[in-house]
Design a protein around this motif. Structure first.
Motif, PDB file in Angstrom:
ATOM      1  N   HIS A   1      12.790  -2.069  77.309  1.00 19.99           N
ATOM      2  CA  HIS A   1      12.492  -0.857  76.543  1.00 19.99           C
ATOM      3  C   HIS A   1      13.637  -0.578  75.564  1.00 19.99           C
ATOM      4  CE1 HIS A   1       9.619  -0.485  79.795  1.00 19.99           C
ATOM      5  NE2 HIS A   1      10.568  -0.272  80.691  1.00 19.99           N
ATOM      6  N   SER A   2      13.854  -1.490  74.639  1.00 16.55           N
ATOM      7  CA  SER A   2      15.051  -1.405  73.794  1.00 16.55           C
ATOM      8  C   SER A   2      15.059  -0.162  72.913  1.00 16.55           C
ATOM      9  CB  SER A   2      15.163  -2.661  72.932  1.00 16.55           C
ATOM     10  OG  SER A   2      14.030  -2.801  72.087  1.00 16.55           O
ATOM     11  N   LYS A   3      13.935   0.150  72.269  1.00 16.81           N
ATOM     12  CA  LYS A   3      13.910   1.311  71.371  1.00 16.81           C
ATOM     13  C   LYS A   3      14.070   2.613  72.145  1.00 16.81           C
ATOM     14  CE  LYS A   3      11.271  -0.698  67.567  1.00 16.81           C
ATOM     15  NZ  LYS A   3      10.039  -0.592  66.725  1.00 16.81           N
ATOM     16  N   ALA A   4      13.438   2.689  73.294  1.00 19.37           N
ATOM     17  CA  ALA A   4      13.556   3.892  74.119  1.00 19.37           C
ATOM     18  C   ALA A   4      14.990   4.062  74.618  1.00 19.37           C
ATOM     19  CB  ALA A   4      12.584   3.827  75.292  1.00 19.37           C
ATOM     20  N   ALA A   5      15.612   2.952  75.036  1.00 19.76           N
ATOM     21  CA  ALA A   5      16.989   3.023  75.517  1.00 19.76           C
ATOM     22  C   ALA A   5      17.927   3.445  74.397  1.00 19.76           C
ATOM     23  CB  ALA A   5      17.416   1.669  76.092  1.00 19.76           C
ATOM     24  N   GLU A   6      17.714   2.923  73.184  1.00 15.95           N
ATOM     25  CA  GLU A   6      18.547   3.307  72.047  1.00 15.95           C
ATOM     26  C   GLU A   6      18.388   4.791  71.728  1.00 15.95           C
ATOM     27  OE1 GLU A   6      17.449   0.683  68.926  1.00 15.95           O
ATOM     28  OE2 GLU A   6      18.557  -1.031  69.736  1.00 15.95           O
ATOM     29  N   ALA A   7      17.158   5.298  71.821  1.00  9.64           N
ATOM     30  CA  ALA A   7      16.921   6.723  71.568  1.00  9.64           C
ATOM     31  C   ALA A   7      17.627   7.583  72.615  1.00  9.64           C
ATOM     32  CB  ALA A   7      15.423   7.012  71.560  1.00  9.64           C
ATOM     33  N   PHE A   8      17.581   7.131  73.866  1.00  7.57           N
ATOM     34  CA  PHE A   8      18.262   7.869  74.937  1.00  7.57           C
ATOM     35  C   PHE A   8      19.780   7.852  74.724  1.00  7.57           C
ATOM     36  CE2 PHE A   8      20.368   7.805  79.134  1.00  7.57           C
ATOM     37  CZ  PHE A   8      20.013   9.081  79.559  1.00  7.57           C
ATOM     38  N   ILE A   9      20.326   6.714  74.327  1.00  5.61           N
ATOM     39  CA  ILE A   9      21.756   6.610  74.062  1.00  5.61           C
ATOM     40  C   ILE A   9      22.154   7.543  72.923  1.00  5.61           C
ATOM     41  CG2 ILE A   9      23.554   5.061  73.185  1.00  5.61           C
ATOM     42  CD1 ILE A   9      22.089   2.805  74.757  1.00  5.61           C
ATOM     43  N   GLU A  10      21.341   7.597  71.878  1.00  4.81           N
ATOM     44  CA  GLU A  10      21.625   8.487  70.750  1.00  4.81           C
ATOM     45  C   GLU A  10      21.726   9.938  71.204  1.00  4.81           C
ATOM     46  OE1 GLU A  10      21.864  10.100  66.720  1.00  4.81           O
ATOM     47  OE2 GLU A  10      22.389   8.181  67.622  1.00  4.81           O
ATOM     48  N   GLU A  11      20.774  10.366  72.011  1.00  2.87           N
ATOM     49  CA  GLU A  11      20.775  11.763  72.463  1.00  2.87           C
ATOM     50  C   GLU A  11      21.918  12.032  73.440  1.00  2.87           C
ATOM     51  OE1 GLU A  11      18.975  13.854  71.000  1.00  2.87           O
ATOM     52  OE2 GLU A  11      17.757  12.360  69.970  1.00  2.87           O
ATOM     53  N   SER A  12      22.142  11.111  74.349  1.00  2.00           N
ATOM     54  CA  SER A  12      23.106  11.340  75.424  1.00  2.00           C
ATOM     55  C   SER A  12      24.549  11.166  74.981  1.00  2.00           C
ATOM     56  CB  SER A  12      22.819  10.385  76.591  1.00  2.00           C
ATOM     57  OG  SER A  12      21.512  10.580  77.080  1.00  2.00           O
ATOM     58  N   VAL A  13      24.775  10.300  74.016  1.00  2.00           N
ATOM     59  CA  VAL A  13      26.147  10.036  73.576  1.00  2.00           C
ATOM     60  C   VAL A  13      26.424  10.740  72.253  1.00  2.00           C
ATOM     61  CG1 VAL A  13      27.847   8.270  73.020  1.00  2.00           C
ATOM     62  CG2 VAL A  13      26.114   7.808  74.767  1.00  2.00           C
ATOM     63  N   ILE A  14      25.761  10.317  71.187  1.00  2.00           N
ATOM     64  CA  ILE A  14      26.094  10.809  69.848  1.00  2.00           C
ATOM     65  C   ILE A  14      25.832  12.305  69.731  1.00  2.00           C
ATOM     66  CG2 ILE A  14      25.679  10.581  67.381  1.00  2.00           C
ATOM     67  CD1 ILE A  14      27.032   8.148  68.775  1.00  2.00           C
ATOM     68  N   ARG A  15      24.642  12.749  70.089  1.00  2.00           N
ATOM     69  CA  ARG A  15      24.299  14.165  69.897  1.00  2.00           C
ATOM     70  C   ARG A  15      25.111  15.072  70.815  1.00  2.00           C
ATOM     71  NH1 ARG A  15      21.400  14.738  65.095  1.00  2.00           N
ATOM     72  NH2 ARG A  15      20.677  12.603  64.719  1.00  2.00           N
ATOM     73  N   ARG A  16      25.324  14.654  72.046  1.00  2.00           N
ATOM     74  CA  ARG A  16      26.110  15.482  72.960  1.00  2.00           C
ATOM     75  C   ARG A  16      27.574  15.551  72.528  1.00  2.00           C
ATOM     76  NH1 ARG A  16      23.976  17.151  77.733  1.00  2.00           N
ATOM     77  NH2 ARG A  16      21.860  16.466  78.161  1.00  2.00           N
ATOM     78  N   GLU A  17      28.135  14.426  72.145  1.00  2.00           N
ATOM     79  CA  GLU A  17      29.539  14.439  71.746  1.00  2.00           C
ATOM     80  C   GLU A  17      29.723  15.124  70.388  1.00  2.00           C
ATOM     81  OE1 GLU A  17      31.968  11.151  72.665  1.00  2.00           O
ATOM     82  OE2 GLU A  17      30.977  10.788  74.597  1.00  2.00           O
ATOM     83  N   LEU A  18      28.695  15.084  69.540  1.00  2.00           N
ATOM     84  CA  LEU A  18      28.729  15.855  68.295  1.00  2.00           C
ATOM     85  C   LEU A  18      28.773  17.350  68.590  1.00  2.00           C
ATOM     86  CD1 LEU A  18      28.506  15.983  65.168  1.00  2.00           C
ATOM     87  CD2 LEU A  18      26.015  15.936  65.471  1.00  2.00           C
ATOM     88  N   ALA A  19      28.027  17.790  69.608  1.00  2.46           N
ATOM     89  CA  ALA A  19      28.035  19.204  69.997  1.00  2.46           C
ATOM     90  C   ALA A  19      29.417  19.633  70.483  1.00  2.46           C
ATOM     91  CB  ALA A  19      26.986  19.460  71.074  1.00  2.46           C
ATOM     92  N   ASP A  20      30.059  18.804  71.289  1.00  2.00           N
ATOM     93  CA  ASP A  20      31.413  19.130  71.739  1.00  2.00           C
ATOM     94  C   ASP A  20      32.381  19.167  70.562  1.00  2.00           C
ATOM     95  OD1 ASP A  20      30.618  19.269  74.416  1.00  2.00           O
ATOM     96  OD2 ASP A  20      32.430  18.260  75.097  1.00  2.00           O
ATOM     97  N   ASN A  21      32.220  18.233  69.630  1.00  4.97           N
ATOM     98  CA  ASN A  21      33.064  18.217  68.434  1.00  4.97           C
ATOM     99  C   ASN A  21      32.923  19.523  67.663  1.00  4.97           C
ATOM    100  OD1 ASN A  21      32.832  17.689  65.246  1.00  4.97           O
ATOM    101  ND2 ASN A  21      34.456  16.375  66.049  1.00  4.97           N
ATOM    102  N   PHE A  22      31.708  19.996  67.508  1.00  2.73           N
ATOM    103  CA  PHE A  22      31.470  21.225  66.745  1.00  2.73           C
ATOM    104  C   PHE A  22      32.141  22.423  67.403  1.00  2.73           C
ATOM    105  CE2 PHE A  22      28.870  24.977  65.683  1.00  2.73           C
ATOM    106  CZ  PHE A  22      29.000  24.960  64.299  1.00  2.73           C
ATOM    107  N   CYS A  23      31.976  22.546  68.714  1.00  3.68           N
ATOM    108  CA  CYS A  23      32.548  23.696  69.412  1.00  3.68           C
ATOM    109  C   CYS A  23      34.065  23.602  69.537  1.00  3.68           C
ATOM    110  CB  CYS A  23      31.910  23.836  70.790  1.00  3.68           C
ATOM    111  SG  CYS A  23      30.150  24.261  70.735  1.00  3.68           S
ATOM    112  N   PHE A  24      34.587  22.385  69.623  1.00  8.35           N
ATOM    113  CA  PHE A  24      36.030  22.192  69.780  1.00  8.35           C
ATOM    114  C   PHE A  24      36.791  22.519  68.494  1.00  8.35           C
ATOM    115  CE2 PHE A  24      39.722  19.081  70.258  1.00  8.35           C
ATOM    116  CZ  PHE A  24      40.407  19.873  71.169  1.00  8.35           C
TER     117      PHE A  24
END
Length: 507
Positions: free
Chosen positions: A332-355
């Motif tokens: 499930h390569s596309k699904a896994a990539e989408a999950f990685i995007e949400e779990s890593v990039i989007r979450r760490e972007l949120a911490d960056n914004f608040c920090f």
């Protein structure tokens, strides 16, 4: 062993990722929990001397070295409420083992935290009971301290002659203030360190500045991800016990001390604690990941990860989730990539914004183009204007919005696609952008099990104030903020089906 949680939905945003992550283990998962434990043990040849990446740590205090005469190390657990897969816990144990002293874990139960209710506190406290039991089996003392950290933690450190303090990391203002308050009250010779155990790439290492959006932070995280995406060594049975038995934790007294809204019911669709969280992780990868990429924007489908309660309270780590998804990428390569995007990039972007943005929950914290646009349209005529009470009670003309509000109030969650629509309609139906943002954040923090979280603040700021976005076609009220409407939702999914599900639901 807790029962496996029911299959339910979880909110995530609809962006994709092209991020490539090397598989840490290519074997197919067998017995999930046993496999996780095996990977931890496989990682460390010598647990006490494993190479800890010092870039995960920053020193808060002037003192740098642990005094020779001390009777223990304290891990002040806060955001990351788990024993294993916890870099802050591992750093604290490593320090205690090198000093040949006991390790104490302290958690400070504060009477009130922003607009959190008994819904969030109940989930947290049940998870902490599992932490207590697991630490007991490892000969590590767990201390439930009742009160604000500045009032109870320095006293504990002095009474127990503690030689060093370690805590985890949150970018939220209130938690940063608590860290500084404790630092100012510590003995001058006690070093105080902070470890980012929540993000895969530590927030201060991912970027030294406020990032404009996912496209600017993604390459920075991608560049260093392989350095940080490593297997966890285990927290082991501690060799040095305290000389005296710790006093029993008074859980009932801790609950009685709370000064929060106790009318908001606790959730029943997710069981608290690390073990239940790992079961939920396994359930998602085994049963829903295959449909995640295609169906995650449909609120009527059970395609979402369902993991944010455990991620939010730190009962499971995002890093463990990303390590675990690797074997599934072949199928499930596309699904896994989408999950990685949400779990890593989007979450760490949120911490960056608040920090890096102290006004992360204010209209003043958005981009200049968005502030200008919202100000220009602040006095535009609204077709509908609702009070906070009408919105809270789902009394609008929009049956889809009402259903989404009911879902959040009754279940403690809202589908990610609807959360965007929900917040944008609050902007459309209230007298000002400032009021809209205040109401959206209040409802999210009060009712969502993952409220009071950087992701929640960023979600509201994206919907109402356009952060991490661009200017769109100008229109009344919204200005250049991205617009969403009922007709657009009908093109995406069966609105009537969703409305029917929640129309008669009581809360």
């Amino acid at each position: 062993m807790p029962k496996r949680p029911a299959k339910t939905q979880q909110d995530v945003s609809p962006k994709k990722s092209k991020l490539k992550v090397e598989a840490a283990n290519s074997s197919e998962p067998q017995d999930f929990l046993s496999n996780v434990a095996h990977l931890r043990l496989q990682t460390a040849e010598s647990v006490a001397d494993f190479k800890f990446n010092k870039k995960r740590v920053r020193v808060i205090s002037d003192a740098k070295d642990v005094p020779e005469q001390n009777h223990g190390i304290v891990y002040w657990m806060s955001r990351d409420q788990r024993v294993q897969d916890n870099w802050a816990m591992l750093f604290a144990q490593r320090l205690a083992l090198k000093q040949e002293v006991p390790l104490h874990v302290c958690f400070c139960v504060v009477p009130k935290f922003l607009d959190a209710t008994i819904r969030q506190y109940g989930f947290m406290m049940k998870g902490l009971r599992e932490v207590e039991q697991e630490l007991k089996e490892l000969d590590i003392s767990f201390h439930l301290l009742i009160g604000y950290a500045k009032d109870v933690l320095p006293k504990f450190i002095e009474e127990h002659q503690i030689g060093g303090l370690v805590t985890d990391f949150s970018p939220l203002r209130i938690l940063s203030e608590w860290v500084q308050e404790v630092a100012s009250e510590l003995p001058s010779n006690v070093p105080f360190c902070q470890v980012d155990a929540h993000n895969i790439v530590p927030c201060w290492e991912a970027s030294p500045k406020l990032e404009y959006g996912a496209r600017t932070i993604r390459p920075k995280i991608h560049k260093v991800l392989s350095t940080y995406l490593t297997q966890y060594p285990p927290v082991i049975k501690h060799k040095h016990k305290p000389k005296t038995e710790p006093e029993p934790n008074v859980w009932d007294a801790a609950m009685d001390s709370l000064e929060v809204d106790k009318t908001v019911s606790e959730i029943d669709w997710a069981q608290p604690g690390t073990t239940a969280g790992l079961f939920a992780l396994e359930d998602f990868f085994e049963n829903r990941l295959r449909s995640y990429e295609v169906e995650r924007n449909d609120p009527n489908k059970t395609a979402l990860s369902n993991l944010s309660p455990w991620f939010h309270f730190g009962q499971i780590s995002v890093q463990r989730a990303i390590l675990t998804v690797q074997p599934y990428r072949r199928k499930h390569s596309k699904a896994a990539e989408a999950f990685i995007e949400e779990s890593v990039i989007r979450r760490e972007l949120a911490d960056n914004f608040c920090f890096y943005n102290d006004k992360y929950d204010s209209v003043e914290g958005t981009n200049d183009w968005a502030k200008t646009s919202l100000q220009l349209h602040a006095k535009d005529k609204r077709e509908y204007v609702y009070s906070k009470e009408q919105l809270e009670q789902s009394r609008t003309h929009d049956d889809l919005w009402n259903a989404a509000q009911i879902q959040m109030v009754s279940e403690g969650k809202m589908h990610g696609f609807l959360r965007m629509y929900w917040a944008k309609k609050i902007l459309e139906w209230t007298e000002s952008p400032e009021k809209a943002l205040e109401i959206a954040i209040f409802f999210n923090d009060k009712y969502s099990i993952d409220g009071t979280d950087p992701n929640g603040y960023v979600g509201c700021m994206w919907s109402v104030c356009g952060i991490h976005d661009q200017g769109w076609k100008e229109r009344p009220v919204f200005g250049k903020i991205r617009y969403m409407n009922y007709a657009g939702c009908k093109r995406k999914f069966d609105v009537d089906q969703f409305v029917r599900k929640y129309k008669a639901k009581k809360y």
